[in-house]
Design an enzyme around this catalytic site. Structure first.
Site, PDB file in Angstrom:
ATOM      1  N   ASP A 207       0.833  -1.199   0.000  1.00 20.16           N
ATOM      2  CA  ASP A 207       0.000   0.000   0.000  1.00 20.16           C
ATOM      3  C   ASP A 207       0.879   1.267   0.000  1.00 20.16           C
ATOM      4  OD1 ASP A 207      -2.778   1.071   0.384  1.00 20.16           O
ATOM      5  OD2 ASP A 207      -1.878   1.932   2.182  1.00 20.16           O
ATOM      6  N   GLU A 283       1.887  -0.568  -4.997  1.00 23.51           N
ATOM      7  CA  GLU A 283       0.864   0.417  -5.343  1.00 23.51           C
ATOM      8  C   GLU A 283       1.582   1.764  -5.418  1.00 23.51           C
ATOM      9  OE1 GLU A 283      -3.032   2.867  -4.005  1.00 23.51           O
ATOM     10  OE2 GLU A 283      -1.415   2.449  -2.625  1.00 23.51           O
TER      11      GLU A 283
END
Ligand code: NOJ
Length: 550
Positions: A207, A283
C-alpha cells in the site's frame, strides 16, 4: 527452470468487507472468503489478493491498521487467516496479503505511546512529529496536504493539557505516517512481512509504496493542491495534461523519493530468502519513466499500471499506454501488470460511460487487458459487470467524503457487497435469519439480481462467462500470451488490434459504427453476442471486441 508464477498470473482482488459475510453481521469476513474459494477457483485465476483484514478501527476500511500481525474480530481470527491460506493453496491459488507500511492507525500502541511520551521522546521518532510554525506553533509545520483533503498535519494536545506538536498524515488524521528514518520502523515492517510469509503468504500488495520516504527537511512544496490532484484517480482521464500533472510526483518532497528503493532492497532480500517465488507488487502511481525503479531486479517484483486503468475509451490512447508500459518495463526486465479497476477507483463499467454502453465497453476492454503480456488483476465484482452503486449520502463511509465535507463522494460506490444469489438485498451476501443479522455495511442497489453470481453462472455469454473463458485460456494456451510476442497490425482509426503468439489476436471496435475486423480467423471468445463470424470474417458492432485465432 520454470518461470516464477507471478510473471504471468491472473490475480483476483478480494475486498473482504464486501465479499461474503458468513456470520451475517452485515460485513464480509474471512470465513466468507473460505466458503467462496470454489467460486474463485472456478474463475481459473492463479492467485487472490486480500485487502486488509487486520485489527483496525476501520476508519479507512482497514487501511488504518492498529496491529499488522493480527486479524480484526469483524473479519475473524488468525486461525481463519491460516485456514484461508491453506485452503487456497489446496485449491491451487496463491495468496497475496496487503501490507500498509506507510502509516498506522492512531489506535496503534506505538502512536498512543508517542502521544503519552511527549516531545523529544523516542516514541515520537517513529512518526513525524514536528513543532508548528507561527509564534505559538499553531500553524502546521509546512503546507503538505492530505490525499483525503485538508492539511496533512494535525496538532496534538500534550500530556500536560497544552496544545503541542503536529504529526503528519498523508491520509486521514487517524492514519499517522511512519518515519522510515527510524530503524525500529524498518525492523517492524520486516517483522510483519516475516509473520505473513511464515504463515504461507505468497507475497504482498504494498500500500502507498511511493510514500514511505519523506524529505527530512520537510520543505514547503509548490502548489500543494496540484500535487494531491496528481494522484486523484477519479480525475485522471488519461490525457497528456493529466500525465504532465502526475510528473510532479517524481522524487518530490513526500512521494516517489529515490531513497525508497533502499527500503525495498531490504524487503527483496527477505522475500528471496523464502522458498517458492514470493513476490511483492507496488501500489505506486508514478509516471511511466519512474516505474522501472520499483521493479529493478533487487527491488520489488511488479508495479500496478495505473495509466492503463485510467486510459479513456479511445483506441489510439489505449495502444499508446500499452506501448509505453512495455517499453518502460522492458528496461527493468519486469513483467507488466494490467487492471481495469480496484477498490479506490470507479468501477470500469461506470468509468467507461455507465449503463449498457459502459458494460459493453468494459467487456471489450477486458479482452484487451487479459491478452497482454504479464499479470492481470481483477477487482471483485468486475467479473459480474457491476457498476458503481449510487449511494444515499447518509450511508457513505469513506473518509474522503467526510474530510472534503461532501465535495468528493469518495470510493464507497465501488465497494458495495457482492450479489451472490436471490432476488433482493442482501442478494445472498449473507444468509438472512442468522443470530447476528444486521444491515449491510453499504446498501446494494435494487436492480442487482440480474448481476448475481447465480444469475450468470450458467450463462456462457454473460460477463462472468467471459471472464471464466479468458482465464481458462490463459492456462490452457499459455503460448498465446507470451511476453515478447506483441505486434501492431495496421488498422482504421478507432479500431484496436494487437497480435500475440501463435496466430492469436485481439480486436476491439472503439468507433460508433460496425466494422469488419482487420484480422480474419475464428472467434475464440467475444465480448458481445452481436459479434458475427461468416467464414473467417469477423464483424464487430460498436463497443465490442473478440479474441481471434488465425
Ligand atoms: C491506498 C489504498 O488502496 C486505499 O484504499 C487507502 O485509502 C490508502 N492507500 C491509504 O492506505
Amino acid at each position: 527452470m520454470t518461470e516464477p508464477w507471478w510473471k504471468r498470473a491472473s490475480v483476483y482482488q478480494v475486498y473482504p468487507r464486501s465479499f461474503r459475510d458468513l456470520n451475517a453481521d452485515g460485513t464480509g469476513d474471512l470465513r466468507g472468503v473460505i466458503h467462496e474459494l470454489p467460486y474463485i477457483a472456478a474463475l481459473a485465476v492463479d492467485a487472490i489478493w486480500l485487502s486488509p483484514f487486520y485489527t483496525s478501527p476501520q476508519n479507512d476500511s482497514g487501511y488504518d491498521v492498529a496491529d499488522p500481525r493480527s486479524v480484526d474480530p469483524v473479519y475473524g481470527t488468525l486461525d481463519d487467516a491460516r485456514e484461508l491460506i491453506d485452503q487456497a493453496h489446496f485449491r491451487g491459488l496463491r495468496v497475496l496479503v496487503d501490507v500498509v507500511p506507510n502509516h498506522t492507525s492512531s489506535h496503534r500502541d506505538w502512536f498512543q505511546e508517542a502521544l503519552a511520551a511527549g516531545p523529544g521522546s523516542a516514541a515520537r521518532e517513529k512518526y513525524h512529529f514536528l513543532d508548528g510554525r507561527g509564534p505559538d506553533g499553531d500553524e502546521p509545520p509546512n503546507n503538505w496536504m492530505s490525499m483525503f483533503g485538508g492539511s496533512a498535519w494535525t496538532r496534538v494536545t500534550e500530556p500536560d493539557g497544552r496544545p503541542g506538536q503536529w504529526y503528519l498524515h498523508l491520509f486521514d488524521s487517524t492514519q499517522p505516517d511512519l518515519n522510515y528514518a527510524n530503524p525500529h520502523v524498518h525492523l517492524d515492517a520486516l517483522e510483519t512481512l516475516r509473520f505473513w510469509l511464515d504463515m504461507g503468504a505468497d507475497g504482498f500488495r504494498v500500500d502507498v509504496a511511493l510514500g514511505l520516504a519523506k524529505d527530512p527537511a520537510y520543505p514547503d512544496v509548490d502548489d500543494p493542491e496540484g500535487l494531491i490532484l496528481a494522484l486523484r484517480m477519479d480525475l485522471d482521464d488519461g490525457s497528456p495534461q493529466a500525465m504532465e500533472r502526475r510528473r510532479r510526483v517524481s522524487n518530490s518532497a513526500f512521494l516517489d523519493r529515490d531513497e525508497l528503493q533502499d527500503i525495498y532492497r531490504e524487503w527483496r532480500q527477505l522475500l528471496d530468502s523464502y522458498p517458492g517465488d514470493r513476490m511483492a507488487v507496488a501500489e505506486a502511481w508514478v509516471p511511466p519513466e519512474r516505474a522501472a525503479r520499483y521493479v529493478a531486479p533487487d527491488t520489488l517484483h511488479q508495479i500496478f499500471n495505473f495509466d492503463f486503468m485510467a486510459a479513456p475509451w479511445d483506441a489510439e490512447r489505449v495502444r499508446d499506454v500499452i506501448q509505453t508500459t512495455l517499453e518502460q518495463l522492458e528496461i527493468a526486465g519486469a513483467p507488466p501488470t494490467w487492471a481495469l479497476s480496484n477498490h479506490d477507483t470507479p468501477r470500469v463499467v461506470t468509468r467507461l460511460g455507465g449503463g449498457d454502453c459502459g458494460r459493453r465497453r468494459a467487456r471489450a476492454m477486458a479482452l484487451i487487458a487479459h491478452c497482454l503480456p504479464g499479470s492481470i488483476y481483477v477487482y471483485q465484482g468486475e467479473e459480474l459487470g457491476l457498476a458503481d452503486a449510487d449511494l444515499p449520502d447518509e450511508s457513505r463511509r469513506d473518509p474522503v467524503w467526510f474530510r472534503t465535507l461532501g465535495a468528493q463522494k469518495g470510493r464507497d460506490g465501488a465497494r458495495v457487497p457482492l450479489p451472490w444469489h436471490d432476488h433482493e438485498p442482501p442478494y445472498g451476501f449473507f444468509d438472512p435469519g442468522g443470530e447476528h443479522e444486521a444491515s449491510l455495511w453499504l446498501p446494494p442497489p435494487p436492480d442487482w439480481a440480474a448481476f448475481s453470481v447465480a444469475a450468470q453462472s450458467l450463462d456462457a455469454a454473460s460477463t462472468l462467462g467471459q471472464y471464466r473463458a479468458m482465464h481458462r485460456l490463459r492456462h490452457t494456451h499459455p503460448g498465446l500470451f507470451d511476453l515478447d510476442n506483441v505486434s501492431w497490425p495496421e488498422t482504421e482509426p478507432g479500431v484496436f488490434a494487437v497480435r500475440r503468439g501463435c496466430g492469436f489476436s485481439c480486436v476491439v471496435n472503439f468507433t460508433d459504427d460496425e466494422v469488419v475486423s482487420p484480422i480474419q480467423g475464428y472467434v475464440i471468445t467475444a465480448s458481445d453476442a452481436g459479434v458475427r463470424l461468416e467464414r473467417t470474417v469477423v464483424t464487430l458492432p460498436p463497443d465490442t471486441g473478440a479474441w481471434i485465432q488465425s
